[in-house]
Scaffold this active site. Structure first.
Site, PDB file in Angstrom:
ATOM      1  N   LYS A 176       0.851  -1.183   0.000  1.00 20.69           N
ATOM      2  CA  LYS A 176       0.000   0.000   0.000  1.00 20.69           C
ATOM      3  C   LYS A 176       0.888   1.234   0.000  1.00 20.69           C
ATOM      4  O   LYS A 176       1.945   1.259   0.650  1.00 20.69           O
ATOM      5  CB  LYS A 176      -0.903  -0.009   1.244  1.00 20.69           C
ATOM      6  CG  LYS A 176      -1.953  -1.116   1.236  1.00 20.69           C
ATOM      7  CD  LYS A 176      -3.025  -0.868   0.189  1.00 20.69           C
ATOM      8  CE  LYS A 176      -4.120  -1.940   0.268  1.00 20.69           C
ATOM      9  NZ  LYS A 176      -5.194  -1.716  -0.721  1.00 20.69           N
ATOM     10  N   GLU A 226      -1.954   0.774  -8.609  1.00 16.99           N
ATOM     11  CA  GLU A 226      -3.408   0.583  -8.520  1.00 16.99           C
ATOM     12  C   GLU A 226      -4.075   1.829  -7.952  1.00 16.99           C
ATOM     13  O   GLU A 226      -3.657   2.363  -6.929  1.00 16.99           O
ATOM     14  CB  GLU A 226      -3.674  -0.641  -7.618  1.00 16.99           C
ATOM     15  CG  GLU A 226      -5.126  -1.036  -7.477  1.00 16.99           C
ATOM     16  CD  GLU A 226      -5.289  -2.309  -6.628  1.00 16.99           C
ATOM     17  OE1 GLU A 226      -4.302  -3.031  -6.407  1.00 16.99           O
ATOM     18  OE2 GLU A 226      -6.426  -2.558  -6.175  1.00 16.99           O
ATOM     19  N   ASP A 251      -9.262  -0.043  -9.622  1.00 17.40           N
ATOM     20  CA  ASP A 251      -9.971  -0.877  -8.652  1.00 17.40           C
ATOM     21  C   ASP A 251     -11.297  -0.170  -8.354  1.00 17.40           C
ATOM     22  O   ASP A 251     -12.322  -0.401  -9.014  1.00 17.40           O
ATOM     23  CB  ASP A 251      -9.086  -1.056  -7.405  1.00 17.40           C
ATOM     24  CG  ASP A 251      -9.775  -1.737  -6.218  1.00 17.40           C
ATOM     25  OD1 ASP A 251     -10.963  -2.069  -6.320  1.00 17.40           O
ATOM     26  OD2 ASP A 251      -9.126  -1.927  -5.158  1.00 17.40           O
ATOM     27  N   GLY A 303      -9.277  -8.671  -3.826  1.00 20.42           N
ATOM     28  CA  GLY A 303      -9.864  -9.221  -2.607  1.00 20.42           C
ATOM     29  C   GLY A 303     -10.330  -8.100  -1.718  1.00 20.42           C
ATOM     30  O   GLY A 303      -9.982  -6.931  -1.934  1.00 20.42           O
TER      31      GLY A 303
HETATM   32  O1  OSB Z   1      -7.768  -1.798  -2.343  1.00 23.51           O
HETATM   33  O2  OSB Z   1      -7.519  -3.807  -2.939  1.00 23.51           O
HETATM   34  C1  OSB Z   1      -7.833  -2.990  -2.070  1.00 23.51           C
HETATM   35  C2  OSB Z   1      -8.613  -4.832   1.184  1.00 23.51           C
HETATM   36  C3  OSB Z   1      -9.758  -4.170   1.585  1.00 23.51           C
HETATM   37  C4  OSB Z   1     -10.229  -3.119   0.839  1.00 23.51           C
HETATM   38  C5  OSB Z   1      -9.554  -2.732  -0.323  1.00 23.51           C
HETATM   39  C6  OSB Z   1      -8.421  -3.405  -0.753  1.00 23.51           C
HETATM   40  C7  OSB Z   1      -7.931  -4.442   0.046  1.00 23.51           C
HETATM   41  C8  OSB Z   1      -6.676  -5.136  -0.248  1.00 23.51           C
HETATM   42  C9  OSB Z   1      -6.471  -6.514   0.332  1.00 23.51           C
HETATM   43  O3  OSB Z   1      -5.757  -4.628  -0.843  1.00 23.51           O
HETATM   44  C10 OSB Z   1      -7.033  -7.582  -0.515  1.00 23.51           C
HETATM   45  C11 OSB Z   1      -7.047  -8.918   0.174  1.00 23.51           C
HETATM   46  O4  OSB Z   1      -6.011  -9.353   0.672  1.00 23.51           O
HETATM   47  O5  OSB Z   1      -8.130  -9.545   0.217  1.00 23.51           O
HETATM   48 MG    MG Z   2      -7.144  -1.724  -4.365  1.00 18.99          MG
END
Ligand code: OSB
Ligand code: MG
Length: 397
Positions: A176, A226, A251, A303
């Site tokens: 992140k 992303e 996303d 996810g």
């Molecule tokens: O931005 O992809 C995202 C988790 C919760 C909300 C948004 C995101 C995410 C993740 C983790 O990046 C995805 C996972 O490990 O399931």
């Molecule tokens: Mg994302």
């Protein structure tokens, strides 16, 4: 379905009388808090749809969080939409195709729609004794793994997390990023892991005015960045993409195949993160993957830190053509000490994840564990009985 695919027979058969539909909210503590530029979550609160029908039990999981920080929907808004607007459309003589057509009248609320559609798909697959990928006509395959590492307190902690992920065999690592936690953090990871398939997710933390700053990330051979810009932007991403070498991936901005088409046409991204829960369900996600494949846009399954129910669905989904990149599908133990399904997701020696072969989502929901983590249980529909009755209300919060 669309993209000129023939509609399968099971989509056109009447759904029939369904005995009982319940809405349950569970809260599972995470192994460690998950930090992003929009929020830090220390547990997974999820709304579950439980359908009991003639000895079968089918499940859907809504990917909404209890808060509107990643997306505008919440566990509570989804419960309201499912109970008051989607379930009233469910009639025994409707086919799934007809029901989904009726759902179109409800604008947005893709996460709510997905939860109910996915539970019905699980039921239809279980009625036929088929795994979900089999119901859709896809051959099973082991899928690639990927991991999303949240914000860490300092660079050494981040490096330790990345090290652990690489050693476990994950096919790619996502970190992140956000304002003040970007270039130097990415540089440190890249210097230590020169050959790692690495990407960064900003969850919409930047503005187009940051284009010059973001261009500094071009030096680190990221596979993609992303959602750098706003959660509802498509156009400005096209301006940013024109200024960067690194591919952008959308996303949050993508809620439907129409959005994906717009993003591809505008060259707003070169990759799409398909989250079945965010795009309105499994079937729209399959369509989107097909659309991406037809347009040479690599796609992957995102996810939402789902419980084992949603995670199983994400795995079944990746049997569909078009999921060409490793997604955010990780081992269960990354998230939970105890999950509500068995068996847990595990990586094999080459870092792949097996596709469950059981009927429907292919995993068993442990109802005693659902009870253990239950916040609220509502009987939303009962054949021949009273609907919309609060069956249980525990307050653990
Ligand atoms: O931005 O992809 C995202 C988790 C919760 C909300 C948004 C995101 C995410 C993740 C983790 O990046 C995805 C996972 O490990 O399931
Ligand atoms: Mg994302």
């Amino acid at each position: 379905m669309a993209n000129d695919q023939p509609v399968p027979a099971w989509m056109e058969e009447p759904l029939g009388v369904i005995d009982r539909i319940e809405l349950l909210t569970v809260s599972l503590p995470f192994v460690a808090p998950f930090g992003t530029s929009v929020a830090t979550w220390s547990c997974k609160e999820a709304l579950l749809v439980r359908i009991a029908d003639k000895g079968l039990v089918a499940w859907g999981e809504c990917v909404a969080d209890p808060d509107p920080y990643y997306a505008s929907e919440t566990t509570t808004s989804a419960r309201h939409i499912i109970r008051d607007f989607l379930l009233p459309e469910l009639k025994p003589d409707y086919s799934l195709a007809q029901l989904l057509e009726r759902f179109r009248r409800v604008r947005g609320n893709e996460m709510a729609k997905a939860a109910l559609e996915n539970a019905l798909l699980d039921l239809l697959a279980k009625r036929r004794g088929l795994p979900l990928h089999g119901l859709l006509g896809f051959a099973p395959r082991r899928i690639m793994s990927g991991i999303s590492i949240g914000f860490q307190d300092d660079v050494p902690s981040l490096l330790a997390k990345v090290e652990e992920a690489a050693a476990s065999g994950y096919h790619r690592v996502k970190m992140k990023i956000g304002r003040g936690r970007d270039v130097e953090w990415v540089r440190a990871v890249r210097q230590r892991f020169p050959g790692l398939a690495l990407m960064a997710d900003a969850n919409g933390d930047y503005a187009i005015a940051d284009a010059g700053h973001l261009a500094a990330l071009d030096g680190f051979a990221l596979t993609m960045i992303e959602q750098p810009l706003s959660y509802h932007d498509i156009f400005l991403h096209s301006l940013l993409q024109a200024r960067l070498i690194t591919p952008l991936c959308l996303d949050e901005s993508i809620h439907s195949c129409d959005d994906a088409e717009a993003a591809i046409a505008l060259k707003s991204c070169r990759v799409i993160n398909i989250k079945q829960g965010r795009v309105g369900g499994f079937l729209e996600a399959v369509k989107m993957a097909r659309l991406c494949a037809a347009q040479d846009i690599p796609a992957w399954s995102g996810g939402m830190d789902e419980t084992g129910i949603g995670r199983a669905l994400n795995i079944q989904l990746q049997a569909a053509p078009g999921f060409t990149l490793p997604g955010d599908t990780s081992e269960t133990r990354r998230y939970f000490h105890e999950d509500i399904v068995e068996p847990p997701v595990l990586l094999d020696k080459e870092g792949f994840i097996a596709m469950p072969q059981g009927p429907g989502i292919g995993v068993d929901v442990m109802e005693t564990r659902v009870e253990k983590y239950l916040l609220d249980r509502e009987l939303a529909r009962e054949h021949g009985g009273a609907a919309r009755q609060k069956a249980k209300g525990k307050s653990k919060k």
